[in-house]
Design a protein around this motif. Structure first.
Motif, PDB file in Angstrom:
ATOM      1  N   MET A  53     -28.572  25.481  10.018  1.00 12.98           N
ATOM      2  CA  MET A  53     -28.866  25.582   8.581  1.00 12.98           C
ATOM      3  C   MET A  53     -28.587  26.976   8.044  1.00 12.98           C
ATOM      4  SD  MET A  53     -29.567  22.841   7.335  1.00 12.98           S
ATOM      5  CE  MET A  53     -29.893  21.262   8.033  1.00 12.98           C
ATOM      6  N   LYS A  54     -28.955  27.981   8.837  1.00 14.22           N
ATOM      7  CA  LYS A  54     -28.711  29.359   8.400  1.00 14.22           C
ATOM      8  C   LYS A  54     -27.220  29.583   8.175  1.00 14.22           C
ATOM      9  CE  LYS A  54     -32.775  31.509  10.452  1.00 14.22           C
ATOM     10  NZ  LYS A  54     -33.299  32.431  11.466  1.00 14.22           N
ATOM     11  N   ARG A  55     -26.404  29.114   9.104  1.00 16.65           N
ATOM     12  CA  ARG A  55     -24.952  29.294   8.966  1.00 16.65           C
ATOM     13  C   ARG A  55     -24.398  28.474   7.806  1.00 16.65           C
ATOM     14  NH1 ARG A  55     -25.711  29.526  14.469  1.00 16.65           N
ATOM     15  NH2 ARG A  55     -24.972  27.446  14.938  1.00 16.65           N
ATOM     16  N   LEU A  56     -24.908  27.253   7.626  1.00 14.40           N
ATOM     17  CA  LEU A  56     -24.454  26.434   6.487  1.00 14.40           C
ATOM     18  C   LEU A  56     -24.861  27.073   5.161  1.00 14.40           C
ATOM     19  CD1 LEU A  56     -25.144  22.840   7.856  1.00 14.40           C
ATOM     20  CD2 LEU A  56     -22.902  23.860   7.366  1.00 14.40           C
ATOM     21  N   GLU A  57     -26.038  27.692   5.141  1.00 11.28           N
ATOM     22  CA  GLU A  57     -26.477  28.368   3.926  1.00 11.28           C
ATOM     23  C   GLU A  57     -25.612  29.606   3.659  1.00 11.28           C
ATOM     24  OE1 GLU A  57     -30.681  29.158   1.795  1.00 11.28           O
ATOM     25  OE2 GLU A  57     -30.525  30.004   3.812  1.00 11.28           O
ATOM     26  N   GLN A  58     -25.314  30.371   4.689  1.00 15.66           N
ATOM     27  CA  GLN A  58     -24.455  31.547   4.530  1.00 15.66           C
ATOM     28  C   GLN A  58     -23.062  31.153   4.032  1.00 15.66           C
ATOM     29  OE1 GLN A  58     -24.722  33.195   8.464  1.00 15.66           O
ATOM     30  NE2 GLN A  58     -26.571  34.393   8.002  1.00 15.66           N
TER      31      GLN A  58
END
Length: 145
Positions: A74-79
């Motif tokens: 999720m963190k990478r998708l948000e970034q």
């Protein structure tokens, strides 16, 4: 039916499923690279395309993964600008995830991926659907009650 133990590798169901998964992954990879997604990220996006605005726990459950595995994805998708994460005001322990306009737009680009898979498989849509049904039934049987 007689079995020799251990079974030769090519007769082992687990190996056949594993090697099929790896082969499918190799077909997916160039398409997903163009989208800037890994396969696990793509699966998360698929879950959200089916039903946007879910909790991390709900996504993890749908993918049969631990929430701690989903969080870094999720963190990478948000970034990348595909999703936004927000704490649930009613329950601060809960993180909700929603697609952004950019994340929704990626879905249209995945249509060529499905076409590539069908083309590469040499199977009809009905044959692939039947195989998918049978593999899911096998998965469910191994999950048990």
């Amino acid at each position: 039916m007689d079995f020799e133990f251990p079974l030769p590798l090519d007769r082992q169901l687990g190996f056949a499923l594993y090697s099929a998964f790896m082969a499918v992954g190799r077909v997916y990879k160039p398409w997903l690279d163009k989208l800037g997604l890994t396969y696990p990220q793509y699966l998360v996006m698929c879950v959200l395309w089916e039903d946007d605005d879910q909790t991390i726990g709900g996504i993890a459950q749908r993918l049969d993964l631990e929430p701690s595995t989903i969080t870094p994805l999720m963190k990478r998708l948000e970034q990348a600008g595909h999703v936004v994460r927000q704490r649930n005001p009613a329950d601060e322990r809960q993180v909700r995830v929603q697609l952004t306009d950019q994340g929704r737009a990626v879905r249209a680009q995945t249509r060529t991926l499905a076409a590539a898979l069908y083309d590469k498989s040499g199977m009809t849509v009905d044959e692939v659907a039947d195989l998918n049904t049978r593999v899911r039934a096998l998965r469910d049987a191994f999950r048990g009650p």
